[in-house]
Design a protein around this motif. Structure first.
Motif, PDB file in Angstrom:
ATOM      1  N   VAL A 265       0.863  -1.192   0.000  1.00 28.47           N
ATOM      2  CA  VAL A 265       0.000   0.000   0.000  1.00 28.47           C
ATOM      3  C   VAL A 265       0.895   1.237   0.000  1.00 28.47           C
ATOM      4  CG1 VAL A 265      -1.777   1.271   1.230  1.00 28.47           C
ATOM      5  CG2 VAL A 265      -1.804  -1.227   1.209  1.00 28.47           C
ATOM      6  N   ASN A 266       0.655   2.138  -0.932  1.00 31.16           N
ATOM      7  CA  ASN A 266       1.430   3.373  -1.066  1.00 31.16           C
ATOM      8  C   ASN A 266       0.524   4.577  -0.826  1.00 31.16           C
ATOM      9  OD1 ASN A 266       4.073   2.332  -1.936  1.00 31.16           O
ATOM     10  ND2 ASN A 266       2.929   1.582  -3.696  1.00 31.16           N
ATOM     11  N   VAL A 267       1.062   5.544  -0.071  1.00 28.83           N
ATOM     12  CA  VAL A 267       0.339   6.776   0.242  1.00 28.83           C
ATOM     13  C   VAL A 267       1.207   7.944  -0.219  1.00 28.83           C
ATOM     14  CG1 VAL A 267      -0.733   8.181   2.027  1.00 28.83           C
ATOM     15  CG2 VAL A 267      -0.761   5.701   2.227  1.00 28.83           C
ATOM     16  N   SER A 268       0.665   8.785  -1.049  1.00 28.38           N
ATOM     17  CA  SER A 268       1.353   9.998  -1.509  1.00 28.38           C
ATOM     18  C   SER A 268       0.423  11.178  -1.316  1.00 28.38           C
ATOM     19  CB  SER A 268       1.764   9.863  -2.977  1.00 28.38           C
ATOM     20  OG  SER A 268       0.640   9.566  -3.783  1.00 28.38           O
ATOM     21  N   GLN A 269       1.004  12.346  -1.149  1.00 26.64           N
ATOM     22  CA  GLN A 269       0.168  13.522  -0.890  1.00 26.64           C
ATOM     23  C   GLN A 269       0.738  14.751  -1.602  1.00 26.64           C
ATOM     24  OE1 GLN A 269       0.027  13.870   3.355  1.00 26.64           O
ATOM     25  NE2 GLN A 269       2.063  14.773   3.522  1.00 26.64           N
ATOM     26  N   LEU A 270      -0.177  15.616  -1.952  1.00 32.74           N
ATOM     27  CA  LEU A 270       0.146  16.885  -2.614  1.00 32.74           C
ATOM     28  C   LEU A 270      -0.441  18.002  -1.772  1.00 32.74           C
ATOM     29  CD1 LEU A 270       1.133  18.649  -4.981  1.00 32.74           C
ATOM     30  CD2 LEU A 270      -1.026  18.154  -6.135  1.00 32.74           C
ATOM     31  N   CYS A 271       0.426  18.914  -1.312  1.00 31.35           N
ATOM     32  CA  CYS A 271      -0.002  20.030  -0.464  1.00 31.35           C
ATOM     33  C   CYS A 271      -0.028  21.302  -1.309  1.00 31.35           C
ATOM     34  CB  CYS A 271       0.948  20.210   0.720  1.00 31.35           C
ATOM     35  SG  CYS A 271       0.938  18.827   1.872  1.00 31.35           S
ATOM     36  N   LEU A 272      -1.183  21.932  -1.328  1.00 29.14           N
ATOM     37  CA  LEU A 272      -1.371  23.205  -2.028  1.00 29.14           C
ATOM     38  C   LEU A 272      -1.505  24.290  -0.971  1.00 29.14           C
ATOM     39  CD1 LEU A 272      -3.931  22.013  -4.719  1.00 29.14           C
ATOM     40  CD2 LEU A 272      -1.458  22.176  -4.938  1.00 29.14           C
ATOM     41  N   VAL A 273      -0.511  25.171  -0.893  1.00 29.22           N
ATOM     42  CA  VAL A 273      -0.404  26.146   0.194  1.00 29.22           C
ATOM     43  C   VAL A 273      -0.594  27.550  -0.365  1.00 29.22           C
ATOM     44  CG1 VAL A 273       1.013  26.968   2.112  1.00 29.22           C
ATOM     45  CG2 VAL A 273       1.250  24.605   1.317  1.00 29.22           C
ATOM     46  N   ASP A 274      -1.510  28.267   0.250  1.00 30.67           N
ATOM     47  CA  ASP A 274      -1.738  29.679  -0.082  1.00 30.67           C
ATOM     48  C   ASP A 274      -1.232  30.510   1.087  1.00 30.67           C
ATOM     49  OD1 ASP A 274      -2.544  32.092  -1.056  1.00 30.67           O
ATOM     50  OD2 ASP A 274      -4.679  31.790  -0.696  1.00 30.67           O
ATOM     51  N   LEU A 275       0.011  31.017   0.961  1.00 33.53           N
ATOM     52  CA  LEU A 275       0.601  31.802   2.035  1.00 33.53           C
ATOM     53  C   LEU A 275      -0.019  33.198   2.079  1.00 33.53           C
ATOM     54  CD1 LEU A 275       4.396  30.913   1.633  1.00 33.53           C
ATOM     55  CD2 LEU A 275       2.800  29.994   3.293  1.00 33.53           C
ATOM     56  N   ALA A 276      -0.211  33.687   3.291  1.00 34.75           N
ATOM     57  CA  ALA A 276      -0.685  35.066   3.439  1.00 34.75           C
ATOM     58  C   ALA A 276       0.402  36.038   2.973  1.00 34.75           C
ATOM     59  CB  ALA A 276      -1.070  35.340   4.890  1.00 34.75           C
ATOM     60  N   GLY A 277      -0.017  37.172   2.469  1.00 35.40           N
ATOM     61  CA  GLY A 277       0.929  38.132   1.908  1.00 35.40           C
ATOM     62  C   GLY A 277       1.618  38.968   2.970  1.00 35.40           C
ATOM     63  N   SER A 278       2.888  39.249   2.720  1.00 33.20           N
ATOM     64  CA  SER A 278       3.614  40.147   3.609  1.00 33.20           C
ATOM     65  C   SER A 278       3.115  41.576   3.412  1.00 33.20           C
ATOM     66  CB  SER A 278       5.117  40.072   3.330  1.00 33.20           C
ATOM     67  OG  SER A 278       5.375  40.438   1.989  1.00 33.20           O
TER      68      SER A 278
END
Length: 849
Positions: free
Chosen positions: A329-342
């Motif tokens: 069993v293989n688990v992979s993940q994709l993280c989509l990050v929306d950083l707040a603006g400086s």
């Protein structure tokens, strides 16, 4: 019944520890947002598809007195203002989704100042879906037919996956369907939510290649936000209480047994379609903290992380059920990050909670920058500094990605308006530095040992079974009947007929025999065909393995070629950058040469001016020397005149006193001798007064000063015939004075002893101290030596002499008044001339008259 299996996110320690692991730089892309108005000033120019140029706005040029320079920055790719969301997705996010299907992790985050278009890039708008909805769409379009049933894969509380059998999964589904509050998966027949219905048009739908059809897939999504450095679950169901509303609880970060970071207690929802996944995202998006500022109407006040977790497990050898081996069993993940603006508080004018939010946002982005700088320094300089991941929740959560657990990409969103120039410069520097950080390349997943095409063969077998259950073809049946021996007439006319039935039985036996032969032949043919198919299948498997090996080798070669191409592009970019820098340096050199010539001219001019000033100064010095000489001559004449006047005045006073003394003597003599008349005293001649013709001083005559001499303090006392003990401490300093305390018949010692004192009658101690004027004064402390009752010696001090060295030209430390100075001058004028020396013995301090 199947046993439960558990799947964990794979972590390949052996491959990670190798020092020769291949590394890829962080992919940094740039997207330029269109200007808000036509009259706004632009400070960014897109030179090529990989380079942009920043130039300072006019207002900043005026503030800095024209001292500015244009700077260029290179990226992996630059997307201009006319770039569509689909073009951005094809180049940036689609490779990450394809790697996700191939069991490789990925991290994609947007970075930039506030109001630069980060949220639009990640989420999009109706008709222009962003990276997140397009990633969901391509993922479900690719694995849709191969998804496992709901609740076959079930997440545990320790960042792992449990595999349930069909019965338990069915019970879970029935339990879920029995709950009326749980929404079901939206289908195409149902009306979709208008907020995300038109995100992606059907014409833009796409699929990923190289999807393994012999695996079953399930997708789990989670959505969290990092607000004020605290983690909150946006998908957590909180019961609504209008009287006492419950605040959401923050989550904590933990580390699983494979050293992967995860959020404990985070909600993971299994989704089966794009609509359901985006509906879950939008449910969490409504809970995200957004506020109005002066720079952005809908400013994100937190960092959001939307995670796609793909679970896949291979089918068994029959291609019918999922393998229960947890190692497969293989688990992979994709993280989509929306950083707040400086943002800068001087521009947003934030107060209260908005100010605290801005401070935490800037602090977390600064920690991300620090981590990147330390990683780059460790890779370039070979150091082993500790990366401060734990200083912020953002960096702590994604530290595994920077340690080599997946690909990392960053989209730098910039606003070309002139007001954001300084903040954009800081963002460009961070992006330029991030491109130099390298991340270990994730390895390919292990190949399952089973033959490929299991699902397809199982489907063919099922179709064959379904075809056999249908009615036989009548044409084939008629052909088969015609090939059999014909049946004889079967009519029985006479009861005693005994030939019809035996003939029928014989024909039926022949038919049965033929049927058996046909069946045996068919079985032999089927067996032969089955063996041939198995042989072909084994050969196909071997060829597929060979092809896969060749493809892997080819892929490695392609990667080498790609890396060489990237290196070539990087070198070309570096060459262009160096050429540009050389051009700038040449311009700078020309400018410096021009400045050098102008400075040399100015230096020559100043040297001439200095020469003229020096000649003028020498002339003035000569003139001043002449004036000083004249003034000195005048004062010398005046001093001589005053001295002569004083002398004449003193002579007159002495004459008057002599006259009075003679009169007094005459009176005394007259009283003693009788009537002898005294002689009239004659006044001395005043020819000297006529020759000089000078004016007498009008100052009053001073009183004569008589000096009292103390007859006790004589130096002869220390030069007698007695024997002395001369005690001279070793710390004393030898002075080069003319007068020296020389004592004859003296025993010189540095430390007095009883033996020396027993031989002498006198004792003297030489003591030195620093006087108030800074000179060294030597004191001779004298005493008599006498015997005590106990047989020892004692000293009785009787006198002190002081030898002090003075400088007559040194000004006094004490400031005297004008009257005292005047009186001292008069005393000097009236005092008789005596011989003086700078080294004298002072027996007693003289007081002023």
């Amino acid at each position: 019944m199947y046993r439960f299996g558990k799947g964990k996110t794979p972590r390949r320690h052996g491959l990670k520890k190798t020092s020769h692991a291949e590394k890829d730089p962080v992919g940094v892309y740039c997207r330029i947002r269109p200007l808000g108005g036509e009259n706004e000033e632009c400070c960014i120019e897109m030179i090529s598809n990989t380079t942009i140029q920043l130039h300072a706005p006019d207002g900043l040029k005026a503030n800095r007195n024209g001292e500015y320079k244009e700077t260029q920055y290179s990226f992996k790719k630059v997307f201009g203002i006319n770039t569509t969301q689909r073009e951005l997705f094809e180049d940036v996010a689609k490779p990450l989704v394809e790697d996700l299907i191939q069991c490789k992790n990925g991290l994609l985050f947007t970075y930039g100042v506030t109001g630069s278009g980060k949220t639009f890039t990640m989420t999009g708008s109706p008709g222009e879906g962003g990276l997140l909805p397009r990633s969901l769409d391509i993922l479900f379009n690719s694995i849709g037919p191969f998804q496992a049933k709901r609740f076959v894969f079930k997440p545990d509380d320790k960042n792992g996956i449990d595999i349930q059998n069909d019965v338990d999964a069915l019970l879970e589904r029935q339990k879920r369907d029995s709950q009326p509050c749980v929404p079901k998966t939206p289908s195409s027949r149902q009306k979709a939510d208008p907020e995300f219905a038109d995100m992606i048009s059907p014409e833009e739908a796409c699929k990923a290649d190289n999807v393994d059809e012999d695996c079953c897939y399930s997708i789990f999504v989670s959505y969290i936000e990092i607000y004020n450095n605290y983690i909150y679950d946006l998908l957590e169901d909180i019961p609504f209480d209008p009287i006492r509303p419950k605040t959401p609880q923050s989550k904590i970060l933990r580390e699983d047994q494979n050293h992967n970071m995860y959020i404990a207690g985070c909600t993971e929802v299994e989704v089966k379609s794009t609509e359901e996944a985006f509906e879950v995202f939008w449910r969490g998006q409504k809970k995200r903290r957004i506020a109005h500022t002066q720079l952005n109407r809908e400013s994100s006040r937190s960092h959001s992380v939307f995670t796609l977790k793909l679970v896949q497990a291979p089918l068994d050898a029959d291609g019918d059920h999922i393998m229960q081996d947890k190692n497969q069993v293989n688990v992979s993940q994709l993280c989509l990050v929306d950083l707040a603006g400086s943002e800068r508080n001087s521009r947003t004018r934030a107060e209260g909670s908005r100010l605290r939010e801005a401070g935490n946002i800037n602090q977390s982005l600064m920690t991300l920058r620090t981590c990147m700088e330390v990683l780059r320094e460790n890779q370039m300089c070979g150091t082993n500094k500790m990366v401060p991941y734990r200083d912020s929740k953002v960096t702590h959560l994604f530290k595994n990605y920077f340690d080599g657990e997946g690909k990392v990409k960053m989209i730098v969103c910039v606003n070309p308006k002139a007001d954001d120039y300084e903040e954009t410069m800081l963002v460009m520097r961070f992006a330029e530095m991030t491109q130099e950080v390298e991340v270990a390349r994730p390895v390919d997943r292990p190949i399952c040992g089973l033959a490929a095409g299991r699902r397809q063969r199982n489907q063919v077998f099922r179709d064959d079974q379904a075809g056999r259950s249908n009615a036989d073809d009548p044409v084939l049946l008629n052909q088969f009947i015609e090939s059999l021996p014909p049946l004889p007439p079967c009519d029985l006319i006479d009861p005693s007929d005994d030939q019809t039935l035996p003939r029928l039985i014989e024909v039926l036996k022949r038919r049965h025999h033929i049927h058996q032969l046909k069946t045996e032949q068919l079985n032999k043919t089927a067996y032969t065909l089955r063996s041939m198919l198995q042989q072909f299948d084994s050969q196909c498997g071997a060829k597929e393995n060979f092809i896969h090996d060749q493809q892997s080798k080819l892929g490695e070669k392609d990667k080498v070629i790609f890396s060489q191409k990237m290196e070539l592009e990087r070198m070309e970019k570096k060459s262009k950058t160096l050429e540009y820098k050389i051009d700038i340096l040449q311009r700078t050199t020309d400018m410096y040469e021009h400045d050098k010539r102008s400075l040399e001219q100015e230096l020559e001019t100043r040297a001439q001016k200095l020469h003229r000033e020096q000649s003028e100064r020498r002339r003035m010095e000569q003139q001043m020397q002449g004036m000083v000489t004249d003034t000195k001559f005048k004062w010398e004449k005046e001093c001589k005149r005053r001295v002569n006047a004083k002398q004449l005045e003193m002579q007159n006073k002495l004459w008057v006193q002599d006259e009075k003394l003679k009169q007094l003597q005459a009176i005394v003599a007259e009283s003693s001798s009788g009537s002898e008349p005294p002689e009239k005293p004659q006044r001395p001649s005043r020819d000297r007064d006529r020759n000089h013709g000078q004016k007498r001083s009008s100052s009053p005559s001073p009183q004569p000063v008589t000096r009292e001499i103390n007859p006790v303090h004589r130096r002869s006392h220390s030069a007698g015939g007695e024997k002395w003990v001369d005690h001279k401490p070793p710390s004393n300093v030898d002075l080069d004075t003319v007068m020296q305390p020389i004592i004859p018949n003296a025993i010189q010692v540095s430390t007095p002893s009883g033996k020396a004192l027993s031989k002498c009658h006198k004792y003297v101690l030489r003591h030195q101290e620093l006087a108030s004027d800074g000179e060294i004064a030597t004191k001779l402390i004298k005493g008599n030596v006498f015997k005590t009752r106990g047989g020892g010696q004692a000293v009785e001090f009787t006198d002190v002499e002081t030898l002090r060295q003075e400088c007559p030209t040194r000004p006094s430390r004490k400031r005297r008044s004008d009257s005292s100075e005047t009186q001292d001058e008069e005393d000097q004028e009236n005092r008789a001339p005596v011989a003086s020396t700078s080294r004298t013995f002072v027996h007693q301090k003289r007081r002023k008259p």
